[in-house]
Scaffold this motif. Structure first.
Motif, PDB file in Angstrom:
ATOM      1  N   LYS A  77       0.821  -1.222   0.000  1.00 10.88           N
ATOM      2  CA  LYS A  77       0.000   0.000   0.000  1.00 10.88           C
ATOM      3  C   LYS A  77       0.848   1.262   0.000  1.00 10.88           C
ATOM      4  CE  LYS A  77      -3.948  -2.209   2.224  1.00 10.88           C
ATOM      5  NZ  LYS A  77      -4.928  -2.153   3.334  1.00 10.88           N
ATOM      6  N   GLY A  78       2.107   1.159  -0.367  1.00 11.73           N
ATOM      7  CA  GLY A  78       2.945   2.345  -0.472  1.00 11.73           C
ATOM      8  C   GLY A  78       3.999   2.424   0.610  1.00 11.73           C
ATOM      9  N   LYS A  79       4.480   3.650   0.827  1.00  9.72           N
ATOM     10  CA  LYS A  79       5.580   3.879   1.762  1.00  9.72           C
ATOM     11  C   LYS A  79       5.153   3.579   3.193  1.00  9.72           C
ATOM     12  CE  LYS A  79       8.928   7.385   3.222  1.00  9.72           C
ATOM     13  NZ  LYS A  79       9.387   8.797   3.054  1.00  9.72           N
ATOM     14  N   ILE A  80       6.067   2.948   3.936  1.00  7.38           N
ATOM     15  CA  ILE A  80       5.810   2.628   5.343  1.00  7.38           C
ATOM     16  C   ILE A  80       6.559   3.628   6.210  1.00  7.38           C
ATOM     17  CG2 ILE A  80       6.055   0.883   7.157  1.00  7.38           C
ATOM     18  CD1 ILE A  80       6.100  -1.227   4.943  1.00  7.38           C
ATOM     19  N   ILE A  81       5.856   4.255   7.141  1.00  3.67           N
ATOM     20  CA  ILE A  81       6.483   5.212   8.039  1.00  3.67           C
ATOM     21  C   ILE A  81       6.735   4.541   9.387  1.00  3.67           C
ATOM     22  CG2 ILE A  81       5.499   7.230   6.904  1.00  3.67           C
ATOM     23  CD1 ILE A  81       3.352   7.306   9.047  1.00  3.67           C
ATOM     24  N   SER A  82       7.747   5.016  10.092  1.00  2.60           N
ATOM     25  CA  SER A  82       8.164   4.365  11.332  1.00  2.60           C
ATOM     26  C   SER A  82       7.110   4.463  12.422  1.00  2.60           C
ATOM     27  CB  SER A  82       9.481   4.978  11.824  1.00  2.60           C
ATOM     28  OG  SER A  82       9.334   6.365  12.020  1.00  2.60           O
ATOM     29  N   GLU A  83       6.189   5.439  12.319  1.00  2.00           N
ATOM     30  CA  GLU A  83       5.160   5.593  13.349  1.00  2.00           C
ATOM     31  C   GLU A  83       3.978   4.660  13.145  1.00  2.00           C
ATOM     32  OE1 GLU A  83       6.431   8.094  11.603  1.00  2.00           O
ATOM     33  OE2 GLU A  83       7.743   8.992  13.125  1.00  2.00           O
ATOM     34  N   ASN A  84       4.001   3.879  12.088  1.00  2.00           N
ATOM     35  CA  ASN A  84       2.903   2.955  11.822  1.00  2.00           C
ATOM     36  C   ASN A  84       2.730   1.997  13.005  1.00  2.00           C
ATOM     37  OD1 ASN A  84       1.298   0.756  10.789  1.00  2.00           O
ATOM     38  ND2 ASN A  84       1.757   1.510   8.725  1.00  2.00           N
ATOM     39  N   SER A  85       1.486   1.764  13.418  1.00  2.00           N
ATOM     40  CA  SER A  85       1.232   0.957  14.613  1.00  2.00           C
ATOM     41  C   SER A  85       1.383  -0.538  14.362  1.00  2.00           C
ATOM     42  CB  SER A  85      -0.187   1.237  15.146  1.00  2.00           C
ATOM     43  OG  SER A  85      -1.151   0.921  14.155  1.00  2.00           O
ATOM     44  N   THR A  86       1.257  -0.967  13.123  1.00  7.00           N
ATOM     45  CA  THR A  86       1.329  -2.396  12.828  1.00  7.00           C
ATOM     46  C   THR A  86       2.654  -2.800  12.194  1.00  7.00           C
ATOM     47  OG1 THR A  86       0.203  -1.995  10.712  1.00  7.00           O
ATOM     48  CG2 THR A  86      -1.164  -2.656  12.599  1.00  7.00           C
ATOM     49  N   ALA A  87       3.191  -1.958  11.332  1.00  3.21           N
ATOM     50  CA  ALA A  87       4.482  -2.227  10.693  1.00  3.21           C
ATOM     51  C   ALA A  87       5.456  -1.153  11.138  1.00  3.21           C
ATOM     52  CB  ALA A  87       4.344  -2.245   9.181  1.00  3.21           C
ATOM     53  N   GLN A  88       6.478  -1.529  11.900  1.00  2.00           N
ATOM     54  CA  GLN A  88       7.411  -0.561  12.460  1.00  2.00           C
ATOM     55  C   GLN A  88       8.799  -0.721  11.843  1.00  2.00           C
ATOM     56  OE1 GLN A  88       7.269  -1.257  16.676  1.00  2.00           O
ATOM     57  NE2 GLN A  88       5.199  -0.397  16.903  1.00  2.00           N
ATOM     58  N   ILE A  89       9.486   0.403  11.714  1.00  2.00           N
ATOM     59  CA  ILE A  89      10.859   0.396  11.209  1.00  2.00           C
ATOM     60  C   ILE A  89      11.775   0.771  12.372  1.00  2.00           C
ATOM     61  CG2 ILE A  89      12.476   1.382   9.550  1.00  2.00           C
ATOM     62  CD1 ILE A  89      10.065   2.058   7.785  1.00  2.00           C
ATOM     63  N   THR A  90      12.728  -0.087  12.676  1.00  2.00           N
ATOM     64  CA  THR A  90      13.631   0.159  13.798  1.00  2.00           C
ATOM     65  C   THR A  90      14.681   1.194  13.422  1.00  2.00           C
ATOM     66  OG1 THR A  90      15.245  -1.543  13.202  1.00  2.00           O
ATOM     67  CG2 THR A  90      13.311  -2.245  14.481  1.00  2.00           C
ATOM     68  N   SER A  91      15.462   1.624  14.395  1.00  2.00           N
ATOM     69  CA  SER A  91      16.507   2.630  14.160  1.00  2.00           C
ATOM     70  C   SER A  91      17.582   2.128  13.215  1.00  2.00           C
ATOM     71  CB  SER A  91      17.133   3.052  15.493  1.00  2.00           C
ATOM     72  OG  SER A  91      17.697   1.921  16.146  1.00  2.00           O
ATOM     73  N   THR A  92      17.721   0.798  13.104  1.00  2.00           N
ATOM     74  CA  THR A  92      18.711   0.222  12.190  1.00  2.00           C
ATOM     75  C   THR A  92      18.102  -0.178  10.853  1.00  2.00           C
ATOM     76  OG1 THR A  92      18.365  -1.948  13.218  1.00  2.00           O
ATOM     77  CG2 THR A  92      20.161  -0.592  14.080  1.00  2.00           C
ATOM     78  N   GLY A  93      16.852   0.206  10.623  1.00  2.00           N
ATOM     79  CA  GLY A  93      16.227  -0.022   9.327  1.00  2.00           C
ATOM     80  C   GLY A  93      15.498  -1.329   9.159  1.00  2.00           C
ATOM     81  N   SER A  94      15.351  -2.097  10.236  1.00  2.00           N
ATOM     82  CA  SER A  94      14.637  -3.376  10.135  1.00  2.00           C
ATOM     83  C   SER A  94      13.133  -3.155  10.162  1.00  2.00           C
ATOM     84  CB  SER A  94      15.035  -4.294  11.292  1.00  2.00           C
ATOM     85  OG  SER A  94      16.408  -4.590  11.233  1.00  2.00           O
ATOM     86  N   LEU A  95      12.421  -3.978   9.428  1.00  2.00           N
ATOM     87  CA  LEU A  95      10.959  -3.927   9.399  1.00  2.00           C
ATOM     88  C   LEU A  95      10.414  -5.015  10.307  1.00  2.00           C
ATOM     89  CD1 LEU A  95       8.322  -2.789   8.083  1.00  2.00           C
ATOM     90  CD2 LEU A  95       8.600  -4.550   6.315  1.00  2.00           C
ATOM     91  N   VAL A  96       9.478  -4.638  11.202  1.00  2.00           N
ATOM     92  CA  VAL A  96       8.900  -5.584  12.147  1.00  2.00           C
ATOM     93  C   VAL A  96       7.382  -5.375  12.187  1.00  2.00           C
ATOM     94  CG1 VAL A  96       8.878  -6.451  14.508  1.00  2.00           C
ATOM     95  CG2 VAL A  96      10.983  -5.494  13.565  1.00  2.00           C
TER      96      VAL A  96
END
Length: 321
Positions: A77-96
């Protein structure tokens, strides 16, 4: 049957049940997955569970220093932002993913910018991952058993069948399991030295109720369907063993209807929910998982495999339109 034993004893297993390879949990905390510059990497996340850390580096880059790295993730669905509640991006760039849902399945792309050294120019790398939702199979036990019976047209056989089903259902009720009669047939069997006799052939299943009812995850060891089904299996096997023991203690002649020792057989059967299937060749890292069907396939019922369908464009298709 006049005398039926209804009290059983069983042992509780301390701790969590570990099943290998069935339901192999690929989403353990601490598991990290790296990308490949050559082809998309497949990632498997159990539905309603936390995902592994999906790293925005290759195995080679993971062991190197990166100067001023910049990470950017894009999903279905497009760009993922780190503030997303379900898909988070860590400080080292990992997606969780914190609570993976079916709709999150799809292709995820990470764009990495970095310098190998301070003096060198910025390098760019694009890594793709296909993230699949998967579920535990809707597994159940199937039993077969044979009873010496009354004449095949006798109403006593029908009455006994209902009573047996009630007893078995009551045995597993507290485990949130259910017993379903799949088949009941009466046949004339010619014995080698005992002549012709009537036998009832029963086939019944034992399954977990929570798989039938809810879509919400069940939390805690008491919700483990494997553990509950295992206890239900043990209770049922013990019930048939005790029937043999009771008959062995009888002084009077055998009743007209009784269990034939040694005829109880059991098999484990896997089924997947609609929209999911098992495919060892396509998903070798999750060989016994029910993985969401990819575009070009579907599963309309609780079968085991995703069926081909050229018009299916989405993940998890339940119909071929």
């Amino acid at each position: 049957m006049r005398q039926i034993v209804t009290h059983f004893f069983f042992f509780l297993i301390v701790g969590y049940l570990i099943r290998v390879p069935r339901g192999f949990y690929l989403t353990q905390d601490g598991l990290k997955i790296v990308g490949s510059p050559n082809s998309p990497v497949k990632v498997y996340v159990m539905l309603h569970h936390k995902s592994p850390h999906i790293l925005c580096v290759t195995q080679r880059l993971r062991n190197l220093e990166l100067i001023d790295p910049s990470f950017q993730w894009h999903g279905p669905k497009g760009k993922i932002i780190s503030e997303n509640s379900t898909a988070q991006i860590t400080s080292t760039g990992s997606l969780v993913f914190q609570n993976f849902e079916e709709r999150m399945t799809g292709v995820y792309t990470c764009f990495l910018e970095y310098k190998p050294t301070v003096e060198e120019v910025v390098k760019n790398l694009q890594l793709k991952y296909v993230v699949y939702a998967y579920r535990e199979p809707h597994f159940y036990y199937q039993f077969t058993a044979r009873y010496h019976a009354a004449p095949c047209n006798s109403i006593y056989n029908i009455s006994f069948e209902k009573k047996l089903l009630q007893i078995l259902s009551k045995l597993v009720l507290d485990l949130s399991c259910e017993v379903s009669l799949l088949k009941s047939e009466c046949h004339h069997v010619k014995m080698q030295k005992a002549g012709l006799q009537n036998e009832l052939f029963f086939t019944f299943s034992v399954s977990s109720l929570d798989f039938e009812k809810g879509r919400k995850p069940c939390v805690g060891p008491s919700c483990d369907a494997t553990r509950r089904l295992s206890k239900a299996k043990n209770l049922i096997e013990r019930f048939f063993i005790q029937q043999v023991e009771v008959l062995g203690r009888r002084a009077e002649p055998l009743p007209e209807i009784y269990y034939i020792e040694g005829t109880l057989q059991m098999v484990w059967i896997n089924r997947c929910f609609p929209g999911y299937g098992i495919n060892t060749l396509k998903h070798p890292k999750c060989p016994e998982c029910c993985v969401i069907c990819s575009p070009g396939s579907y599963n309309p019922r609780d079968g085991t495999h995703c069926l081909p369908c050229n018009s299916s464009l989405d993940f998890g298709a339940r119909a071929c339109l």
